[in-house]
Design a protein around this motif. Structure first.
Motif, mmCIF file in Angstrom:
data_model
loop_
_atom_site.group_PDB
_atom_site.id
_atom_site.type_symbol
_atom_site.label_atom_id
_atom_site.label_comp_id
_atom_site.label_asym_id
_atom_site.label_seq_id
_atom_site.Cartn_x
_atom_site.Cartn_y
_atom_site.Cartn_z
ATOM 1 N N UNK A 59 -3.988 12.479 9.557
ATOM 2 C CA UNK A 59 -2.758 11.698 9.375
ATOM 3 C C UNK A 59 -3.099 10.346 8.748
ATOM 4 N N UNK A 60 -2.107 9.664 8.194
ATOM 5 C CA UNK A 60 -2.368 8.343 7.595
ATOM 6 C C UNK A 60 -2.907 7.326 8.596
ATOM 7 N N UNK A 61 -2.761 7.596 9.901
ATOM 8 C CA UNK A 61 -3.304 6.668 10.895
ATOM 9 C C UNK A 61 -4.796 6.900 11.093
ATOM 10 N N UNK B 220 11.794 13.638 7.258
ATOM 11 C CA UNK B 220 10.747 12.982 8.047
ATOM 12 C C UNK B 220 9.648 13.962 8.451
ATOM 13 N N UNK C 16 1.702 -0.329 9.938
ATOM 14 C CA UNK C 16 0.802 0.577 9.235
ATOM 15 C C UNK C 16 0.406 0.063 7.881
ATOM 16 N N UNK C 17 1.414 -0.450 7.181
ATOM 17 C CA UNK C 17 1.121 -0.947 5.830
ATOM 18 C C UNK C 17 0.170 -2.129 5.907
ATOM 19 N N UNK D 3 3.907 12.589 14.851
ATOM 20 C CA UNK D 3 3.104 12.869 13.657
ATOM 21 C C UNK D 3 1.693 12.284 13.744
ATOM 22 N N UNK D 4 1.592 11.038 14.190
ATOM 23 C CA UNK D 4 0.283 10.376 14.150
ATOM 24 C C UNK D 4 -0.539 10.575 15.419
ATOM 25 N N UNK E 129 0.712 2.435 -3.382
ATOM 26 C CA UNK E 129 1.356 3.362 -2.450
ATOM 27 C C UNK E 129 1.108 2.821 -1.033
ATOM 28 N N UNK E 130 2.153 2.233 -0.454
ATOM 29 C CA UNK E 130 2.000 1.498 0.811
ATOM 30 C C UNK E 130 1.816 2.433 2.004
ATOM 31 N N UNK E 131 1.114 1.935 2.995
ATOM 32 C CA UNK E 131 1.018 2.684 4.250
ATOM 33 C C UNK E 131 0.177 3.931 4.150
ATOM 34 N N UNK E 132 -0.567 4.073 3.056
ATOM 35 C CA UNK E 132 -1.467 5.203 2.918
ATOM 36 C C UNK E 132 -2.812 4.653 2.473
ATOM 37 N N UNK E 133 -3.675 4.379 3.416
ATOM 38 C CA UNK E 133 -4.939 3.730 3.109
ATOM 39 C C UNK E 133 -6.113 4.652 3.350
ATOM 40 N N UNK F 8 2.829 -6.194 -3.859
ATOM 41 C CA UNK F 8 3.446 -5.195 -2.976
ATOM 42 C C UNK F 8 4.008 -5.827 -1.708
ATOM 43 N N UNK G 27 -3.279 -0.761 6.704
ATOM 44 C CA UNK G 27 -3.861 -0.128 5.517
ATOM 45 C C UNK G 27 -4.352 -1.201 4.540
ATOM 46 N N UNK H 94 6.931 0.678 10.329
ATOM 47 C CA UNK H 94 6.309 0.919 9.031
ATOM 48 C C UNK H 94 5.344 -0.194 8.642
ATOM 49 N N UNK I 44 7.202 9.278 14.503
ATOM 50 C CA UNK I 44 6.079 8.935 13.635
ATOM 51 C C UNK I 44 4.804 8.677 14.411
ATOM 52 N N UNK J 153 -8.105 -1.988 3.346
ATOM 53 C CA UNK J 153 -8.431 -1.930 1.924
ATOM 54 C C UNK J 153 -9.169 -3.186 1.482
ATOM 55 N N UNK K 170 -0.653 8.980 18.127
ATOM 56 C CA UNK K 170 -1.323 7.719 18.464
ATOM 57 C C UNK K 170 -1.389 7.408 19.940
ATOM 58 N N UNK L 151 6.569 16.480 8.743
ATOM 59 C CA UNK L 151 5.225 16.494 8.158
ATOM 60 C C UNK L 151 5.025 17.729 7.319
ATOM 61 N N UNK M 192 0.233 14.271 4.884
ATOM 62 C CA UNK M 192 1.639 13.823 4.921
ATOM 63 C C UNK M 192 1.720 12.301 4.907
ATOM 64 N N UNK M 193 2.771 11.776 4.323
ATOM 65 C CA UNK M 193 2.924 10.325 4.211
ATOM 66 C C UNK M 193 4.069 9.851 5.088
ATOM 67 N N UNK M 194 4.195 8.544 5.194
ATOM 68 C CA UNK M 194 5.341 7.971 5.888
ATOM 69 C C UNK M 194 6.608 8.347 5.128
ATOM 70 N N UNK M 195 7.739 8.243 5.785
ATOM 71 C CA UNK M 195 8.981 8.730 5.211
ATOM 72 C C UNK M 195 9.369 7.956 3.950
#
Lengths: 514, 445
Positions: free
Chosen positions: B136-138, B54, A453-454, A507-508, B172-176, A403, A457, A450, A503, A461, A510, B56, B269-272
């Motif tokens: 959130x994913x964060x 974008x 975050x990836x 959304x987050x 699935x990236x960015x969703x941990x 990935x 994550x 992006x 974001x 993991x 932060x 949520x 919700x996930x990243x865009x």
């Protein structure tokens, strides 16, 4: 913790000293309050000077640059791109200076050839068309991250230890002899002692502060230099403006980008080193006189480093020698402390050698320096720093299962694994920023929106991050990128900022501590 | 009027007359269209709706008053009262609580009829009206006002402090899940994490949410997916998944999942691009088509105001049509939506060159800390209006009696920090269109 030599400062000089000493069979520990190349060693042009830039004011530096650059091209080819360089004069540049240039180059043995202006434009079509004089020199490009990381890796192979995030808080002395350094782990807050026979202060702009802790005084001036990275590479060779050193007169290519700089701004505080909007505007205005495209091209990022200039009189800013300062501190009543600061990236090896000579002499070690003969072996630590390397590696052998964490610069999970492995040999657990410094993550157009975050994550993991660490590290990572993006914000950048904030904040949430 | 040049296409000779042109297809544009429809105002909507991807999927109202010491509010209306005292030019300061409530009711009512049901705090069985929270994913909890049904079980679980298991998907990236669980642990008493491989895509290194959402509409894949989730549903009260549970038949799909697992399931919700945002866009546009309402998914770059209203041209394929509208709602958004732009270091409104309230110079746009609690001053830049959201000219008078603005283009708000984006969009559009309705005789049908 005990060792023969404690080296403070993980820049190019510090890592060079660690390698030099360990090759002489001397055990050492290298500590940095942050990370390898987190200071000026990671915030410069990455230019391997032929020496031509210093012929007028600083002939000693010029000659050293000539000798060292030839040596390094030969010994560390993986860290270099032997681009060659041009010195170009524009109509407004001083004729007397132009006339003396080839003459002085000859005097100091620096290869310099006159180039016809039309030929120069063919070589570098980005140049302004009205060139008055052009000379070619043997400048080259060096990846300072790779250089320091390869030095650090070779030092480790020879027995040296490296500790990131370890800040000296003071020294414990007895009768003019330093017994140990009191060190704080900046991530955990834990304090510990490192006992040593010799102490090397290779902390660049922080040299006066560390020396003061040991009881020695160094009078220093901090000169901030800011640089800009273009979105794509616009020149093949290094391009220098043929005039006395001034703002934005060097354009250095590197991998897939070009770097224009620098400025020279005196500062008195090292706490928050960042490029400003004014500096960015100056660089673009000045740089575009020499390379017109610089006025319209897109920039990815700005950054700033601090040149540590040691004062020896009443000189100021650009007139102070760019040569290095090596102090044995015997006049300060210190018998096992040495400071090395200033100098050029190009002469780091020589600076390390001279410092190691003092230290080895004091330890009665008679093994001669080997760094002028032994090639610098490429290491895993520094394999992903070069712009354009990871996309090349990925496209040459795409592995769909692997990935991509960073899509802009094509950094994959397996590349991150390799970087994390090397970080785990340097004490504390890796952070996002440290992985970023050893790769191109966060350095592409998304600037970490992006990929941070990836990466977080992924590190969660794989068990490398726990609790809320990742949250704060993402903030730290984003703010570090912001430092370099904020002064560039003009028009299109506002849309990107809006998306990033939508974001991270919208959304987050932060900006609010969890 | 300046002459207009076209490419190879033809201009439809008959102009289209309409009561209202809604320019923009984001949240404010949708809200304006819904209000116009409900009031029987004839209208045409233009805009690409790209930003909704974008979203949520939640509808925020208000949560934080930014400042050096930001103030958080559990009750958004109590927060809006404090805000109105501090910032009399904030869009919310031109609205009453009742208007905001009615606006939300109209919006969610329409979206409900389009297949997206929202749950407000009043449906949670609590007396006080507090913001709900989503994960959130964060690994943060984000306050919001209305959550789509797909996320409701999560908000309830947070409110009731239930045992949550978050499941992520290999590739699935960015969703941990572990990232979320670890970060949430101090806030919630029981959050665990699990990872599954997506049926048929076990070895893929790069999965897209949209693709997975399509996959799950296939009953065979859904059955396998349920089988993989079962082991994780045992010892928890509720299961959290990335927002991939279908693109069109998402309600039915989630119910199937919940019945099979015997546990409530919620989406995160996930990243865009986010499936939740796409669903909203699809549902809205689908409903518009069903109702025979005109929506042109194109950007308009020039509008000519005259004393009767506004004239502009929309081109679709090779056809260009002239549109004459009595009123216009400007819902073009900010920099991403290209409602605002920059010329000579000054922030400009791009369609009418309306005056833009903004920091004096570019050096005052931003703060050196990206996350500065006071927010970046550039975010407060925007269009000044009267109390009915009619933009003002440089002298402070109404720019055009029939021009209105709604949503994020309005000045003196910072929706990202306030968590007020949907609320400002919906309520300002509601008031603008309500004012237009008062000036327009309703048409039948």
């Amino acid at each position: 913790m005990e060792t023969q030599v404690l080296i403070i400062g993980g820049g190019t000089t510090g890592t060079g000293i660690a390698r030099d000493l360990s090759l002489r069979g001397i055990s050492c520990i290298l500590i940095d309050k942050k990370d390898i190349n987190a200071g000026a060693s990671g915030a410069n042009h990455g230019l391997l000077h032929s020496g031509a830039r210093y012929i007028l004011k600083d002939s000693e530096t010029a000659v050293e640059c000539r000798q060292e650059s030839l040596l390094l091209k030969h010994l560390a080819p993986k860290c270099m791109e032997d681009t060659g360089g041009l010195f170009v004069a524009l109509p407004e540049d001083d004729d007397a200076y132009i006339a003396r240039f080839p003459e002085l180059c000859r005097k100091y043995g620096i290869v310099c050839k006159s180039v016809d202006a039309s030929q120069a434009l063919q070589m570098e079509p980005c140049l302004a068309p009205d060139l008055k004089a052009v000379f070619s020199v043997q400048d080259a490009v060096v990846d300072p991250f790779r250089l320091s990381l390869d030095n650090a890796a070779d030092a480790q192979k020879n027995g040296a230890r490296i500790l990131r995030n370890s800040q000296v808080e003071g020294f414990i002395s007895h009768n003019g002899r330093i017994q140990a350094a009191r060190v704080r782990d900046t991530r955990t807050g834990d304090t510990f002692h490192i006992g040593a026979l010799q102490f090397v202060n290779a902390t660049g702009a922080w040299a006066d502060k560390v020396a003061a802790m040991a009881g020695a005084h160094i009078s220093m001036l901090y000169s901030k230099g800011s640089l800009l990275i273009t979105q794509s590479r616009i020149n093949t060779r290094v391009i220098n403006r043929l005039r006395p050193a001034s703002d934005a007169d060097i354009l250095v290519p590197g991998g897939t980008v070009s770097i224009i700089g620098t400025t020279s701004v005196e500062i008195d505080n090292l706490d928050d080193i960042r490029p400003t909007m004014d500096e960015v505007d100056t660089i673009i205005r000045q740089g575009s006189v020499m390379v017109p495209e610089l006025a319209t091209t897109r920039y990815i990022r700005a950054y700033a480093g601090v040149r540590p200039l040691v004062k020896n009189g009443s000189e100021k800013g650009r007139t102070i020698s760019r040569n290095y300062t090596l102090k044995n501190h015997e006049a300060d009543g210190l018998e096992n402390f040495v400071t090395i600061t200033g100098g050029k990236l190009t002469t780091y090896r020589l600076m390390a050698e001279k410092t190691a000579d003092i230290v080895a002499g004091r330890l009665k070690n008679t093994t001669p320096c080997e760094t002028a003969q032994l090639p610098l072996p490429p290491s895993r630590k520094g394999e992903w720093t070069e712009p354009g390397r990871s996309p090349r590696a990925w496209t040459a052998r795409p592995r769909p299962k692997d990935t991509l964490i960073c899509e802009c610069e094509m950094v994959s999970e397996s590349m991150v694994d390799r970087i994390v492995d090397t970080l785990l040999t340097e004490g504390s657990t890796p952070t996002l920023e440290e992985v970023g410094r050893r790769s191109r993550i966060g350095k592409g157009p998304c600037q970490g929106t992006f990929c941070s975050f990836r990466l977080a994550a992924y590190l969660y993991r794989t068990g490398k991050l726990d609790k809320k660490q990742g949250f704060f590290q993402v903030r730290e990572f984003v703010n570090e990128r912001w430092k370099g993006f904020m002064p560039l914000v003009r028009d299109r950048e506002l849309a990107r900022l809006e998306m990033q904030e939508a974001f991270l904040c919208g959304l987050f949430n932060m900006e609010v501590d969890p | 009027m300046r002459p207009v040049q076209y490419g190879s296409g033809s201009v439809n000779p008959k102009p289209l007359h309409t009561g209202l042109a809604v320019v923009g297809s984001g949240m404010a544009g949708m809200a304006a269209a819904i209000c116009a429809y409900n009031r029987g105002i004839s209208f045409v909507q233009v805009g690409q709706a790209s930003e909704l991807a974008f979203s949520s999927g939640c509808l925020d109202l208000f949560s934080i008053l930014p400042g050096r010491f930001p103030k958080g509010f559990e009750d958004p209306f109590a927060g809006i009262d404090v805000l109105a005292k501090k910032k009399p030019h904030h869009p919310y300061s031109r609205l009453t609580h009742a208007m905001i409530r009615d606006a939300f009711a109209e919006f969610t009512g329409f979206m409900g009829s389009a297949g997206i049901c929202f749950h407000g705090p009043e449906q949670n069985g609590q007396n006080s009206l507090k913001n709900q929270h989503i994960i959130t994913p964060a690994g943060t909890l984000k306050p919001t006002w209305q959550v789509p049904a797909a996320m409701h079980a999560g908000s309830l679980a947070i409110a009731r402090n239930q045992r949550i298991c978050i499941v992520d998907i290999k590739g699935l990236k960015g969703f941990g899940a572990r990232q979320m669980a670890q970060t949430l642990q101090p806030l919630l008493s029981s959050v665990t994490a699990a990872t599954i491989a997506f049926p048929g895509r076990e070895t893929a290194g790069d999965l897209m949410c949209e693709r997975l959402a399509w996959d799950l509409e296939n009953p065979k894949i859904l059955a396998q997916f349920i089988g993989l989730l079962k082991p994780h549903a045992g010892r928890v009260d509720v299961l959290g998944l990335p927002a991939i549970l279908g693109m069109y038949r998402f309600e039915k799909l989630r119910r199937t999942l919940e019945q099979a697992l015997k546990k409530p399931v919620f989406e995160i919700p996930t990243l865009s691009p986010s499936v939740t945002g796409m669903r909203m866009k699809e549902a809205f546009l689908g409903k518009m088509t069903d109702l025979g309402l005109l929506h042109f998914p194109v950007a308009v770059s020039e509008i000519f105001p005259d004393k009767n209203g506004f004239v502009f041209f929309v081109t679709q394929g090779l056809q260009t049509m002239e549109v004459r509208a009595d009123h216009l709602v400007l819902a073009t958004g900010r920099f991403m939506g290209k409602g605002l732009g920059v010329r000579d270091e000054q922030i400009k409104e791009m369609l009418f060159d309306l005056p833009v309230a903004q920091p004096e110079t570019r050096s005052g746009w931003l703060r050196s800390n990206f996350f500065a609690p006071a927010g970046h001053p550039v975010n407060q830049a925007g269009i000044e209006t009267d109390d009915c959201f009619r933009p003002l000219d440089a002298a402070g008078s109404v720019f055009h009696p029939r021009l209105y603005a709604a949503g994020s283009i309005l000045a003196h708000q910072d929706w990202k920090r306030e968590k007020s984006g949907s609320g400002i969009a919906i309520a300002s559009a509601f008031k603008a269109v309500s004012s237009i309705a008062e000036n327009t005789p309703a048409r039948s049908g």
